[in-house]
Design a protein around this motif. Structure first.
Motif, PDB file in Angstrom:
ATOM      1  N   ARG A  67       0.826  -1.224   0.000  1.00 48.34           N
ATOM      2  CA  ARG A  67       0.000   0.000   0.000  1.00 48.34           C
ATOM      3  C   ARG A  67       0.853   1.264   0.000  1.00 48.34           C
ATOM      4  NH1 ARG A  67      -3.307  -2.933   4.001  1.00 48.34           N
ATOM      5  NH2 ARG A  67      -5.113  -3.809   2.942  1.00 48.34           N
ATOM      6  N   VAL A  68       1.879   1.257  -0.864  1.00 48.49           N
ATOM      7  CA  VAL A  68       2.741   2.427  -1.020  1.00 48.49           C
ATOM      8  C   VAL A  68       2.944   2.677  -2.508  1.00 48.49           C
ATOM      9  CG1 VAL A  68       3.945   2.079   1.167  1.00 48.49           C
ATOM     10  CG2 VAL A  68       4.849   1.025  -0.927  1.00 48.49           C
ATOM     11  N   PRO A  69       3.270   3.911  -2.898  1.00 51.97           N
ATOM     12  CA  PRO A  69       3.576   4.167  -4.310  1.00 51.97           C
ATOM     13  C   PRO A  69       4.784   3.347  -4.756  1.00 51.97           C
ATOM     14  CG  PRO A  69       3.230   6.225  -3.109  1.00 51.97           C
ATOM     15  CD  PRO A  69       3.315   5.146  -2.085  1.00 51.97           C
ATOM     16  N   SER A  70       4.766   2.901  -5.999  1.00 54.18           N
ATOM     17  CA  SER A  70       5.913   2.171  -6.535  1.00 54.18           C
ATOM     18  C   SER A  70       7.050   3.142  -6.836  1.00 54.18           C
ATOM     19  CB  SER A  70       5.521   1.406  -7.798  1.00 54.18           C
ATOM     20  OG  SER A  70       4.997   2.288  -8.772  1.00 54.18           O
ATOM     21  N   SER A  71       8.271   2.617  -6.816  1.00 52.80           N
ATOM     22  CA  SER A  71       9.450   3.463  -7.017  1.00 52.80           C
ATOM     23  C   SER A  71      10.492   2.708  -7.828  1.00 52.80           C
ATOM     24  CB  SER A  71      10.059   3.869  -5.667  1.00 52.80           C
ATOM     25  OG  SER A  71      11.326   4.484  -5.844  1.00 52.80           O
ATOM     26  N   ILE A  72      11.250   3.461  -8.623  1.00 55.70           N
ATOM     27  CA  ILE A  72      12.349   2.863  -9.376  1.00 55.70           C
ATOM     28  C   ILE A  72      13.374   2.229  -8.446  1.00 55.70           C
ATOM     29  CG2 ILE A  72      12.116   4.331 -11.410  1.00 55.70           C
ATOM     30  CD1 ILE A  72      14.379   6.073 -10.272  1.00 55.70           C
ATOM     31  N   HIS A  73      13.435   2.700  -7.194  1.00 53.49           N
ATOM     32  CA  HIS A  73      14.422   2.171  -6.251  1.00 53.49           C
ATOM     33  C   HIS A  73      14.027   0.811  -5.687  1.00 53.49           C
ATOM     34  CE1 HIS A  73      16.735   5.823  -6.478  1.00 53.49           C
ATOM     35  NE2 HIS A  73      15.666   6.546  -6.207  1.00 53.49           N
ATOM     36  N   MET A  74      12.799   0.386  -5.911  1.00 51.42           N
ATOM     37  CA  MET A  74      12.382  -0.949  -5.463  1.00 51.42           C
ATOM     38  C   MET A  74      13.003  -2.047  -6.318  1.00 51.42           C
ATOM     39  SD  MET A  74       8.361  -0.259  -4.633  1.00 51.42           S
ATOM     40  CE  MET A  74       7.878   0.734  -3.206  1.00 51.42           C
ATOM     41  N   ASN A  75      13.449  -1.706  -7.514  1.00 50.62           N
ATOM     42  CA  ASN A  75      14.091  -2.661  -8.426  1.00 50.62           C
ATOM     43  C   ASN A  75      15.145  -1.903  -9.236  1.00 50.62           C
ATOM     44  OD1 ASN A  75      13.012  -4.465 -11.415  1.00 50.62           O
ATOM     45  ND2 ASN A  75      14.768  -4.833 -10.118  1.00 50.62           N
ATOM     46  N   PRO A  76      16.297  -1.622  -8.628  1.00 51.42           N
ATOM     47  CA  PRO A  76      17.274  -0.741  -9.282  1.00 51.42           C
ATOM     48  C   PRO A  76      17.917  -1.312 -10.530  1.00 51.42           C
ATOM     49  CG  PRO A  76      18.155  -1.645  -7.238  1.00 51.42           C
ATOM     50  CD  PRO A  76      16.706  -1.993  -7.262  1.00 51.42           C
ATOM     51  N   SER A  87      20.746  -8.892 -23.055  1.00 50.25           N
ATOM     52  CA  SER A  87      19.619  -8.196 -22.430  1.00 50.25           C
ATOM     53  C   SER A  87      19.838  -6.696 -22.455  1.00 50.25           C
ATOM     54  CB  SER A  87      19.462  -8.636 -20.966  1.00 50.25           C
ATOM     55  OG  SER A  87      19.154 -10.001 -20.853  1.00 50.25           O
ATOM     56  N   GLN A  88      18.715  -5.980 -22.443  1.00 44.62           N
ATOM     57  CA  GLN A  88      18.760  -4.544 -22.202  1.00 44.62           C
ATOM     58  C   GLN A  88      18.875  -4.336 -20.691  1.00 44.62           C
ATOM     59  OE1 GLN A  88      15.138  -1.916 -22.481  1.00 44.62           O
ATOM     60  NE2 GLN A  88      16.224  -1.149 -24.280  1.00 44.62           N
ATOM     61  N   ILE A  89      19.688  -3.376 -20.281  1.00 43.31           N
ATOM     62  CA  ILE A  89      19.931  -3.144 -18.858  1.00 43.31           C
ATOM     63  C   ILE A  89      19.264  -1.839 -18.446  1.00 43.31           C
ATOM     64  CG2 ILE A  89      21.673  -2.878 -17.061  1.00 43.31           C
ATOM     65  CD1 ILE A  89      23.635  -4.304 -18.941  1.00 43.31           C
ATOM     66  N   ILE A  90      18.353  -1.940 -17.485  1.00 43.66           N
ATOM     67  CA  ILE A  90      17.683  -0.773 -16.915  1.00 43.66           C
ATOM     68  C   ILE A  90      18.250  -0.534 -15.525  1.00 43.66           C
ATOM     69  CG2 ILE A  90      15.452   0.266 -16.350  1.00 43.66           C
ATOM     70  CD1 ILE A  90      15.630  -0.560 -19.266  1.00 43.66           C
ATOM     71  N   GLN A  92      18.002   1.959 -12.237  1.00 40.72           N
ATOM     72  CA  GLN A  92      17.181   2.967 -11.568  1.00 40.72           C
ATOM     73  C   GLN A  92      16.194   3.601 -12.551  1.00 40.72           C
ATOM     74  OE1 GLN A  92      20.126   5.449  -9.584  1.00 40.72           O
ATOM     75  NE2 GLN A  92      20.012   4.201  -7.733  1.00 40.72           N
ATOM     76  N   GLY A  93      15.534   2.723 -13.290  1.00 42.74           N
ATOM     77  CA  GLY A  93      14.426   3.125 -14.150  1.00 42.74           C
ATOM     78  C   GLY A  93      14.776   3.543 -15.548  1.00 42.74           C
ATOM     79  N   ARG A  94      16.067   3.696 -15.871  1.00 42.73           N
ATOM     80  CA  ARG A  94      16.467   4.213 -17.177  1.00 42.73           C
ATOM     81  C   ARG A  94      17.347   3.217 -17.923  1.00 42.73           C
ATOM     82  NH1 ARG A  94      12.912   6.879 -15.884  1.00 42.73           N
ATOM     83  NH2 ARG A  94      12.784   9.121 -15.491  1.00 42.73           N
ATOM     84  N   VAL A  95      17.257   3.229 -19.252  1.00 40.10           N
ATOM     85  CA  VAL A  95      18.097   2.352 -20.061  1.00 40.10           C
ATOM     86  C   VAL A  95      19.552   2.761 -19.907  1.00 40.10           C
ATOM     87  CG1 VAL A  95      18.638   1.573 -22.390  1.00 40.10           C
ATOM     88  CG2 VAL A  95      16.254   1.967 -21.744  1.00 40.10           C
ATOM     89  N   ALA A  96      20.381   1.781 -19.509  1.00 42.99           N
ATOM     90  CA  ALA A  96      21.807   2.053 -19.310  1.00 42.99           C
ATOM     91  C   ALA A  96      22.667   1.365 -20.356  1.00 42.99           C
ATOM     92  CB  ALA A  96      22.237   1.608 -17.919  1.00 42.99           C
ATOM     93  N   GLY A  97      22.035   0.597 -21.254  1.00 45.84           N
ATOM     94  CA  GLY A  97      22.794  -0.072 -22.296  1.00 45.84           C
ATOM     95  C   GLY A  97      22.326  -1.494 -22.501  1.00 45.84           C
ATOM     96  N   GLN A  98      23.124  -2.244 -23.238  1.00 45.99           N
ATOM     97  CA  GLN A  98      22.850  -3.649 -23.518  1.00 45.99           C
ATOM     98  C   GLN A  98      24.109  -4.447 -23.254  1.00 45.99           C
ATOM     99  OE1 GLN A  98      21.146  -4.187 -27.443  1.00 45.99           O
ATOM    100  NE2 GLN A  98      20.074  -2.234 -27.333  1.00 45.99           N
ATOM    101  N   ALA A  99      23.930  -5.715 -22.906  1.00 46.00           N
ATOM    102  CA  ALA A  99      25.096  -6.554 -22.641  1.00 46.00           C
ATOM    103  C   ALA A  99      24.745  -8.015 -22.852  1.00 46.00           C
ATOM    104  CB  ALA A  99      25.622  -6.340 -21.222  1.00 46.00           C
TER     105      ALA A  99
END
Length: 484
Positions: A67-76, A87-90, A92-99
């Protein structure tokens, strides 16, 4: 001070996600400020967090449980597989590249800083943080630089509860084997274990508990039965699609081809919850059923690759036959892109193949572009004149004459495309079927009276049921100590 606990599994798909969600709801029901956290997730089922950016759908569900807002920090760190090896690497919520897999192993230590920063953010102001591992700590070949299991637990000093799945068999060996091969520093992080997915008389496993305790010295914190309420929760991994019931003989059969890189397939869960809908996930090697009234082409992490595979399965011919018989088609995100006449990828974002002919059911074309659209949205069905709500996660821009008949308005702008007869449509909106009013209108198109189901409330009620079942079977002293 924030209390923490981490659930790690003896393998994948042992039920960690549901257990974390259930514990989050149980803690929230007890009045605690609880937060979920998963250092690293690998899934093409992504959500848009309330603070912007992508996270795994599982952590979105767990935030709902808490019962809390979701956050990018819950799955960094979120890995979105694009091929068998990369895979594409996300981050803290943003695309950081592929590897590729081997390259990612070398990259993991560099991501630990972001993981720890996010963990500190989630812990701030929380009474309890419940962490979910990924895969298994017994994969000692991946231990160097690990950020998903024991590497994180030892760095953050988070006690671990090991989860074993008895339904798949060999649970005693998996628990004892994990104890045996873990290095001592990792082993001492484990405070006990849970047995999950038990069917039948729990007392029949008393000797099993005694055996595990004798070999490992770990206490058992509970034997969790097969949680029936969990079937009403969105699934995280596509492995579950093979287990879904098919051929129930209901009023409307909805066929969904299982794309190799299927993404956000929980879009279909609300349809599956309707009593008069038979939702059929069609695996590779099987034809689309000829008695389907509706075919839904789901999202894809690799549109061009999945479109090529779609043809290799012969599904393009099946789909043409479906349309000739008067069937309806809905394409979601990548599935929408496939319905057009052509998909181009001039920058090679998805791979070496930069152009492919589409299925030709909509007069539109899609061009992939480097900038990714990631956002929660308010929307409206222009086709059925009802409110919608969902999110966008996609690459590419789709244009063409059929876009003049947009089926959806997103934040006041037209989205998607529709054929002149209205039987074929596509949209970038994820969450289309979550609208109770839209589902009712869609079913009415097929002469079916909807159930009046409040889908969101159904999921929320299921979380409460899972929490209640866990409270009844988990060790009372351990649970009360954790949540005190």
């Amino acid at each position: 001070m924030t209390k923490t606990i981490m659930l790690q599994g003896t393998g994948s798909d042992v039920g960690k996600t549901v257990l974390v969600a259930g514990l989050c709801r149980l803690a929230a029901n007890r009045g605690l400020k609880v937060r979920p956290f998963k250092p690293q997730n690998m899934s093409n089922n992504a959500a848009v967090a309330d603070d912007g950016g992508e996270i795994g759908r599982a952590q979105w569900l767990q935030s709902m449980a808490a019962r809390v807002p979701s956050s990018i920090h819950m799955n960094p760190v979120l890995l979105k597989p694009q091929s068998e090896t990369g895979s594409q690497i996300i981050v803290q919520g943003r695309v950081a590249g592929q590897a590729r897999g081997r390259d990612y192993q070398a990259l993991k230590p560099k991501l630990l800083g972001a993981v720890m920063q996010s963990f500190e953010t989630i812990c701030s102001g929380a009474d309890l943080v419940i962490v979910e591992g990924a895969g298994s700590p017994a994969e000692i070949n991946l231990r160097a630089g690990d950020i998903a299991n024991m590497g994180f637990a030892t760095r953050a000093n988070v006690p671990v509860v090991l989860v074993g799945d008895i339904d798949r068999g060999g649970v005693i060996a998996s628990l004892v084997g994990t104890h045996t091969i873990l290095p001592e520093d990792d082993r001492r992080m484990i405070t006990g274990y849970l047995i999950n997915k038990f069917r039948g008389d729990v007392s029949l496993f008393d000797d099993g508990i005694a055996a595990v305790s004798r070999f490992t010295g770990w206490p058992c914190f509970g034997v969790v039965p097969w949680l029936k309420s969990a079937t009403r929760l969105p699934a995280e991994d596509s492995v579950v699609l093979d287990k879904l019931t098919r051929g129930t003989g209901r009023a409307l059969k909805v066929a969904v081809p299982m794309l190799s890189r299927i993404a956000n397939f929980d879009d279909l869960d609300p349809l599956a919850s309707e009593p008069e809908v038979d939702l059929v996930f069609v695996p590779p090697g099987e034809p689309l059923p000829v008695d389907a009234g509706l075919v839904v082409i789901p999202g894809s992490k690799s549109t061009i690759s999945d479109l090529r595979d779609f043809r290799a399965q012969g599904w393009d011919r099946d789909l043409q036959g479906h349309v000739r018989r008067g069937g309806h088609v809905i394409g979601l995100c990548g599935g929408f892109q496939m319905l057009g006449s052509r998909v181009t990828d001039p920058s090679g974002i998805e791979g070496d193949l930069t152009e492919i002919e589409g299925l030709g059911l909509l007069d539109v074309e899609t061009a992939m572009a480097p900038e990714k659209t990631v956002r929660n949205v308010q929307a409206w069905s222009l086709q059925h004149d009802v409110v919608l709500q969902g999110y966008e996660i996609h690459l590419g821009v789709t244009t063409g004459p059929d876009c003049m008949r947009a089926p959806v308005s997103i934040d006041g702008r037209p989205d998607g495309a529709m054929s002149p007869n209205g039987r074929i449509l596509g949209t970038y909106l994820h969450g289309l079927f979550s609208s109770d009013a839209y589902r009712a209108a869609l079913l009415a198109d097929f002469g079916i009276v909807g159930s009046g189901l409040n889908y969101r409330q159904t999921v929320d009620d299921a979380l409460d049921s899972v929490a209640g079942e866990l409270e009844a079977v988990l060790d009372r002293q351990w649970l009360d100590t954790l949540m005190s």
